[in-house]
Design an enzyme around this catalytic site. Sequence first.
Site, mmCIF file in Angstrom:
data_model
loop_
_atom_site.group_PDB
_atom_site.id
_atom_site.type_symbol
_atom_site.label_atom_id
_atom_site.label_comp_id
_atom_site.label_asym_id
_atom_site.label_seq_id
_atom_site.Cartn_x
_atom_site.Cartn_y
_atom_site.Cartn_z
ATOM 1 N N ASP A 151 -5.439 12.870 -25.820
ATOM 2 C CA ASP A 151 -5.545 11.481 -25.375
ATOM 3 C C ASP A 151 -4.758 10.649 -26.389
ATOM 4 O OD1 ASP A 151 -6.118 8.895 -24.766
ATOM 5 O OD2 ASP A 151 -8.288 9.183 -24.561
ATOM 6 N N GLU A 176 -0.478 4.719 -0.805
ATOM 7 C CA GLU A 176 -1.276 5.911 -1.131
ATOM 8 C C GLU A 176 -0.423 7.159 -0.947
ATOM 9 O OE1 GLU A 176 -4.685 5.622 1.379
ATOM 10 O OE2 GLU A 176 -5.913 4.714 -0.188
ATOM 11 N N LYS A 210 -0.646 -0.369 -25.278
ATOM 12 C CA LYS A 210 -0.941 -0.464 -26.717
ATOM 13 C C LYS A 210 0.399 -0.495 -27.472
ATOM 14 C CE LYS A 210 -5.560 1.201 -25.801
ATOM 15 N NZ LYS A 210 -6.614 2.215 -25.970
ATOM 16 N N THR A 246 -2.348 5.208 -22.508
ATOM 17 C CA THR A 246 -2.279 3.859 -21.952
ATOM 18 C C THR A 246 -0.839 3.395 -22.142
ATOM 19 O OG1 THR A 246 -2.784 2.854 -24.079
ATOM 20 C CG2 THR A 246 -4.657 3.289 -22.629
ATOM 21 N N TYR A 298 0.857 -1.190 0.000
ATOM 22 C CA TYR A 298 0.000 0.000 0.000
ATOM 23 C C TYR A 298 0.882 1.225 0.000
ATOM 24 C CZ TYR A 298 -4.961 -0.192 -0.202
ATOM 25 O OH TYR A 298 -6.233 -0.275 -0.687
ATOM 26 N N ARG A 347 -0.610 -3.428 -18.777
ATOM 27 C CA ARG A 347 -1.953 -2.845 -18.940
ATOM 28 C C ARG A 347 -2.139 -1.755 -17.892
ATOM 29 N NH1 ARG A 347 -6.135 -3.602 -21.583
ATOM 30 N NH2 ARG A 347 -4.991 -5.282 -22.580
HETATM 31 C C1 LIG Z 1 -7.706 2.500 -25.129
HETATM 32 C C2 LIG Z 1 -8.128 3.911 -24.973
HETATM 33 C C3 LIG Z 1 -8.493 4.438 -23.714
HETATM 34 C C4 LIG Z 1 -8.775 3.594 -22.507
HETATM 35 O O1 LIG Z 1 -7.789 2.852 -22.021
HETATM 36 P P1 LIG Z 1 -8.156 1.715 -20.926
HETATM 37 O O2 LIG Z 1 -6.817 1.368 -20.409
HETATM 38 O O3 LIG Z 1 -8.871 0.647 -21.641
HETATM 39 O O4 LIG Z 1 -9.002 2.364 -19.887
HETATM 40 C C5 LIG Z 1 -8.745 5.793 -23.627
HETATM 41 N N1 LIG Z 1 -8.678 6.591 -24.706
HETATM 42 C C6 LIG Z 1 -8.381 6.111 -25.927
HETATM 43 C C7 LIG Z 1 -8.324 7.050 -27.077
HETATM 44 C C8 LIG Z 1 -8.107 4.756 -26.100
HETATM 45 O O5 LIG Z 1 -7.842 4.295 -27.316
#
Ligand SMILES: *Cc1c(COP(=O)(O)O)cnc(C)c1O
Length: 425
Positions: free
Chosen positions: A207, A63, A236, A233, A61, A242
Amino acid sequence: MTDDTFYGSDYGALKAFDPDIAGVLVSELERIRSGLQLIASENLSSPEVLTALGSTLSNKYAEGYPGRRYYGGCAEVDKAENIAIERCKALFDADHANVQAHSGASANQAVYGAFMKPGETILAMSLPHGGHLTHGTKMSFSGKWFNAVHYGVNQETEDIDYDQVEQLAREHRPKVICAGGSAIPRLIDFERFRAIADEVGAIFWVDAAHFIGLVAGKAIPSPVPYADVVTFTTHKVLRGPRSGALVCTEEHAKALDRAIFPMMQGGPQMHTIAAKAVNFLECATPQYQEYTRAVIENSQALAAALAERGIRPTTGGTDTHLSLLDLQGVEVTGADAEARADAAGIVLNKNAIPFDPQSPNIASGVRVGTPCVTTQGMGVAQMEIIAELIHTAVTKGDADPDHEVSRAVRAQVSELVTEFPAYPR
Ligand SMILES: *Cc1c(COP(=O)(O)O)cnc(C)c1O
């Protein structure tokens, strides 16, 4: 027993204690190895990343932030988080990094938490044109609690309609403008977005969940010099665990840190943070840069080879790791294509194309990406073969794995993945 037994990869002990779950681990690896993984948002992270993930850091933990925790015993995990932060900042040449987000969606929540009050306006790309659930769709917190205005793509070019972005920004004066999405095959003009945000006094959020790996590998331009905050993320193209993370300017560091914790999340996942640190180290290598260039080269080769076979990539091609394929020319729906490909050992997903006449559950397109197959070492020559296999499975195949076309394509997939295995033994 040696200490490595306790680092998290003792399959033998797991198998003896819980054969059910041990069996899933084995058959999932078998599934990954036996098919072609063309899901654009997936990749195959390294054994080093997986080792950090399966470690005792999961127990701790912590936090708070390094040096300012609400729990004792954090000296070791502090080291891991500090290393992750420093590597992340260096990789993206950013003022500030927060590596605690549990996922891409969690990192995005922090943007709303830091900059917006319920009812305020966000301008983002619409989901059916390639955006994301967390960009103000009605099913998501972002659309329930905030006023979302959406831009789309231009019907002719099928690329982002920047004039529409500008016009909607002037009309609605959003608090935040978001660029990025999950089905955008082309580079985004961050400079244009920045100018629009400046004109209306909005925060500019990118994003970069999908393409941050290409930025890390210096294969495409970075949004970091233009954006107030970049969320992403780590699983990817980037090829880490993850999870999620964000980088931002010094000006917004405090607000975003507070929005991640304590506003949105509790204890950070220290094992995942350690795995992110390992991944950032991998991303700083010349081999990773070469990998990201190959991902794009493969993606462009795959799109071109499919186009020759009557499967049209929207926008006419791709600048990134993914393409969005319009199947109307071969008169197959996205849902049928996904099922037929799956039966033939090719994993991809149905996806709405811009101005799709079908419902999202059927869709007129599929999305394909090259992160996994490139990790496996495949190149342009293999993309030609894959295009042929996709075309055969989608236009002549069947959702039944026992259908002769499914069998025939699967045999060729099998040859390919034997030559270029995932997680080679
Ligand atoms: C994959 C993705 C997310 C979300 O990611 P998670 O890890 O699945 O929550 C957010 N924004 C975009 C543009 C994505 O492609």
